[in-house]
Design a protein around this motif. Sequence first.
Motif, PDB file in Angstrom:
ATOM      1  N   TYR A  27       0.833  -1.202   0.000  1.00  0.00           N
ATOM      2  CA  TYR A  27       0.000   0.000   0.000  1.00  0.00           C
ATOM      3  C   TYR A  27       0.871   1.257   0.000  1.00  0.00           C
ATOM      4  CZ  TYR A  27      -4.220   2.735   0.920  1.00  0.00           C
ATOM      5  OH  TYR A  27      -5.267   3.611   0.830  1.00  0.00           O
ATOM      6  N   ALA A  28       0.583   2.163  -0.906  1.00  0.00           N
ATOM      7  CA  ALA A  28       1.364   3.381  -1.082  1.00  0.00           C
ATOM      8  C   ALA A  28       0.999   4.433  -0.041  1.00  0.00           C
ATOM      9  CB  ALA A  28       1.142   3.955  -2.480  1.00  0.00           C
ATOM     10  N   THR A  29       1.999   5.097   0.513  1.00  0.00           N
ATOM     11  CA  THR A  29       1.746   6.187   1.458  1.00  0.00           C
ATOM     12  C   THR A  29       0.885   7.285   0.826  1.00  0.00           C
ATOM     13  OG1 THR A  29       3.758   5.673   2.686  1.00  0.00           O
ATOM     14  CG2 THR A  29       2.824   7.866   2.995  1.00  0.00           C
ATOM     15  N   PRO A  30       1.135   7.695  -0.435  1.00  0.00           N
ATOM     16  CA  PRO A  30       0.237   8.698  -1.035  1.00  0.00           C
ATOM     17  C   PRO A  30      -1.215   8.220  -1.111  1.00  0.00           C
ATOM     18  CG  PRO A  30       2.238   8.514  -2.331  1.00  0.00           C
ATOM     19  CD  PRO A  30       2.261   7.393  -1.322  1.00  0.00           C
ATOM     20  N   ALA A  31      -1.434   6.932  -1.305  1.00  0.00           N
ATOM     21  CA  ALA A  31      -2.804   6.395  -1.314  1.00  0.00           C
ATOM     22  C   ALA A  31      -3.413   6.502   0.074  1.00  0.00           C
ATOM     23  CB  ALA A  31      -2.809   4.945  -1.798  1.00  0.00           C
ATOM     24  N   MET A  32      -2.588   6.299   1.100  1.00  0.00           N
ATOM     25  CA  MET A  32      -3.065   6.425   2.472  1.00  0.00           C
ATOM     26  C   MET A  32      -3.461   7.875   2.773  1.00  0.00           C
ATOM     27  SD  MET A  32      -1.226   5.523   6.098  1.00  0.00           S
ATOM     28  CE  MET A  32      -0.093   6.879   5.968  1.00  0.00           C
ATOM     29  N   VAL A  33      -2.663   8.819   2.294  1.00  0.00           N
ATOM     30  CA  VAL A  33      -2.986  10.235   2.493  1.00  0.00           C
ATOM     31  C   VAL A  33      -4.323  10.559   1.822  1.00  0.00           C
ATOM     32  CG1 VAL A  33      -2.276  12.599   1.951  1.00  0.00           C
ATOM     33  CG2 VAL A  33      -0.599  10.951   2.804  1.00  0.00           C
ATOM     34  N   LEU A  34      -4.549  10.030   0.631  1.00  0.00           N
ATOM     35  CA  LEU A  34      -5.826  10.239  -0.058  1.00  0.00           C
ATOM     36  C   LEU A  34      -6.979   9.649   0.758  1.00  0.00           C
ATOM     37  CD1 LEU A  34      -7.527  11.128  -2.480  1.00  0.00           C
ATOM     38  CD2 LEU A  34      -6.886   8.979  -3.591  1.00  0.00           C
ATOM     39  N   LEU A  35      -6.787   8.472   1.339  1.00  0.00           N
ATOM     40  CA  LEU A  35      -7.828   7.861   2.163  1.00  0.00           C
ATOM     41  C   LEU A  35      -8.111   8.704   3.406  1.00  0.00           C
ATOM     42  CD1 LEU A  35      -9.746   5.420   2.349  1.00  0.00           C
ATOM     43  CD2 LEU A  35      -7.912   4.203   3.554  1.00  0.00           C
ATOM     44  N   VAL A  36      -7.076   9.286   3.999  1.00  0.00           N
ATOM     45  CA  VAL A  36      -7.248  10.192   5.149  1.00  0.00           C
ATOM     46  C   VAL A  36      -8.076  11.402   4.727  1.00  0.00           C
ATOM     47  CG1 VAL A  36      -6.029  11.785   6.689  1.00  0.00           C
ATOM     48  CG2 VAL A  36      -5.180   9.457   6.385  1.00  0.00           C
ATOM     49  N   GLU A  37      -7.756  11.982   3.575  1.00  0.00           N
ATOM     50  CA  GLU A  37      -8.522  13.139   3.073  1.00  0.00           C
ATOM     51  C   GLU A  37      -9.986  12.764   2.837  1.00  0.00           C
ATOM     52  OE1 GLU A  37      -7.736  16.297   2.578  1.00  0.00           O
ATOM     53  OE2 GLU A  37      -5.555  16.345   2.608  1.00  0.00           O
ATOM     54  N   LYS A  38     -10.218  11.592   2.239  1.00  0.00           N
ATOM     55  CA  LYS A  38     -11.598  11.134   1.999  1.00  0.00           C
ATOM     56  C   LYS A  38     -12.354  10.970   3.316  1.00  0.00           C
ATOM     57  CE  LYS A  38     -10.894   8.619  -2.332  1.00  0.00           C
ATOM     58  NZ  LYS A  38     -10.890   7.268  -2.957  1.00  0.00           N
ATOM     59  N   ALA A  39     -11.684  10.438   4.332  1.00  0.00           N
ATOM     60  CA  ALA A  39     -12.324  10.252   5.631  1.00  0.00           C
ATOM     61  C   ALA A  39     -12.688  11.599   6.250  1.00  0.00           C
ATOM     62  CB  ALA A  39     -11.409   9.462   6.566  1.00  0.00           C
ATOM     63  N   ALA A  40     -11.800  12.571   6.152  1.00  0.00           N
ATOM     64  CA  ALA A  40     -12.074  13.898   6.708  1.00  0.00           C
ATOM     65  C   ALA A  40     -13.272  14.543   6.015  1.00  0.00           C
ATOM     66  CB  ALA A  40     -10.837  14.790   6.576  1.00  0.00           C
ATOM     67  N   VAL A  41     -13.305  14.459   4.697  1.00  0.00           N
ATOM     68  CA  VAL A  41     -14.427  15.035   3.943  1.00  0.00           C
ATOM     69  C   VAL A  41     -15.738  14.352   4.330  1.00  0.00           C
ATOM     70  CG1 VAL A  41     -15.434  15.256   1.630  1.00  0.00           C
ATOM     71  CG2 VAL A  41     -13.038  15.853   2.006  1.00  0.00           C
ATOM     72  N   LYS A  42     -15.715  13.024   4.406  1.00  0.00           N
ATOM     73  CA  LYS A  42     -16.938  12.281   4.747  1.00  0.00           C
ATOM     74  C   LYS A  42     -17.393  12.585   6.171  1.00  0.00           C
ATOM     75  CE  LYS A  42     -19.064   7.791   4.507  1.00  0.00           C
ATOM     76  NZ  LYS A  42     -19.031   6.454   3.961  1.00  0.00           N
ATOM     77  N   LEU A  43     -16.451  12.666   7.104  1.00  0.00           N
ATOM     78  CA  LEU A  43     -16.787  12.927   8.498  1.00  0.00           C
ATOM     79  C   LEU A  43     -17.459  14.287   8.670  1.00  0.00           C
ATOM     80  CD1 LEU A  43     -16.565  11.979  11.474  1.00  0.00           C
ATOM     81  CD2 LEU A  43     -14.379  13.169  11.558  1.00  0.00           C
ATOM     82  N   LEU A  44     -17.009  15.267   7.904  1.00  0.00           N
ATOM     83  CA  LEU A  44     -17.520  16.629   8.075  1.00  0.00           C
ATOM     84  C   LEU A  44     -18.599  17.027   7.071  1.00  0.00           C
ATOM     85  CD1 LEU A  44     -14.110  18.362   8.800  1.00  0.00           C
ATOM     86  CD2 LEU A  44     -15.897  17.752  10.432  1.00  0.00           C
ATOM     87  N   SER A  45     -18.893  16.194   6.097  1.00  0.00           N
ATOM     88  CA  SER A  45     -19.789  16.585   5.004  1.00  0.00           C
ATOM     89  C   SER A  45     -21.162  17.047   5.465  1.00  0.00           C
ATOM     90  CB  SER A  45     -19.938  15.452   3.996  1.00  0.00           C
ATOM     91  OG  SER A  45     -20.579  14.342   4.594  1.00  0.00           O
ATOM     92  N   ASP A  46     -21.733  16.430   6.463  1.00  0.00           N
ATOM     93  CA  ASP A  46     -23.073  16.828   6.896  1.00  0.00           C
ATOM     94  C   ASP A  46     -23.043  17.904   7.985  1.00  0.00           C
ATOM     95  OD1 ASP A  46     -22.105  15.159   8.887  1.00  0.00           O
ATOM     96  OD2 ASP A  46     -24.014  14.144   9.216  1.00  0.00           O
ATOM     97  N   LYS A  47     -21.853  18.382   8.313  1.00  0.00           N
ATOM     98  CA  LYS A  47     -21.722  19.420   9.334  1.00  0.00           C
ATOM     99  C   LYS A  47     -21.399  20.793   8.746  1.00  0.00           C
ATOM    100  CE  LYS A  47     -20.246  16.033  12.712  1.00  0.00           C
ATOM    101  NZ  LYS A  47     -21.193  15.132  12.149  1.00  0.00           N
ATOM    102  N   LEU A  48     -21.150  20.826   7.457  1.00  0.00           N
ATOM    103  CA  LEU A  48     -20.795  22.082   6.796  1.00  0.00           C
ATOM    104  C   LEU A  48     -21.987  22.624   6.015  1.00  0.00           C
ATOM    105  CD1 LEU A  48     -17.298  21.018   5.421  1.00  0.00           C
ATOM    106  CD2 LEU A  48     -17.777  22.357   7.478  1.00  0.00           C
ATOM    107  N   ASP A  49     -22.020  23.932   5.872  1.00  0.00           N
ATOM    108  CA  ASP A  49     -23.063  24.546   5.064  1.00  0.00           C
ATOM    109  C   ASP A  49     -22.936  24.086   3.616  1.00  0.00           C
ATOM    110  OD1 ASP A  49     -24.071  25.944   7.230  1.00  0.00           O
ATOM    111  OD2 ASP A  49     -22.861  27.727   6.824  1.00  0.00           O
ATOM    112  N   GLU A  50     -24.051  24.112   2.892  1.00  0.00           N
ATOM    113  CA  GLU A  50     -24.057  23.710   1.489  1.00  0.00           C
ATOM    114  C   GLU A  50     -23.024  24.507   0.706  1.00  0.00           C
ATOM    115  OE1 GLU A  50     -27.126  23.580  -2.279  1.00  0.00           O
ATOM    116  OE2 GLU A  50     -27.955  23.505  -0.255  1.00  0.00           O
ATOM    117  N   GLY A  51     -22.291  23.821  -0.141  1.00  0.00           N
ATOM    118  CA  GLY A  51     -21.276  24.466  -0.954  1.00  0.00           C
ATOM    119  C   GLY A  51     -19.902  24.530  -0.303  1.00  0.00           C
TER     120      GLY A  51
END
Length: 78
Positions: A27-51
């Motif tokens: 598993y590539a470290t850059p792929a892991m960083v992308l997975l971390v970014e995806k997790a952050a976006v998903k975790l906060l997606s319903d807590k941020l204003d639209e847009g």
Amino acid sequence: GDSIILSEEVVSDNTASTWGSGSLPVYATPAMVLLVEKAAVKLLSDKLDEGFTTVGTNLNIAHISATPIGGTMPVYFI
């Protein structure tokens, strides 16, 4: 107190040898960083204003073991 766990199976497309971050089929470290970014976006997606979304500006991560093809890479935000 929010938490999330995302995981990704290690396949040839997300290995260090494919991403150019190493020569092994693990598993590539850059792929892991992308997975971390995806997790952050998903975790906060319903807590941020639209847009609105999140942007990574600082990472403090540890990629502590090589995970071969067929393994699973988990990312935890607890």
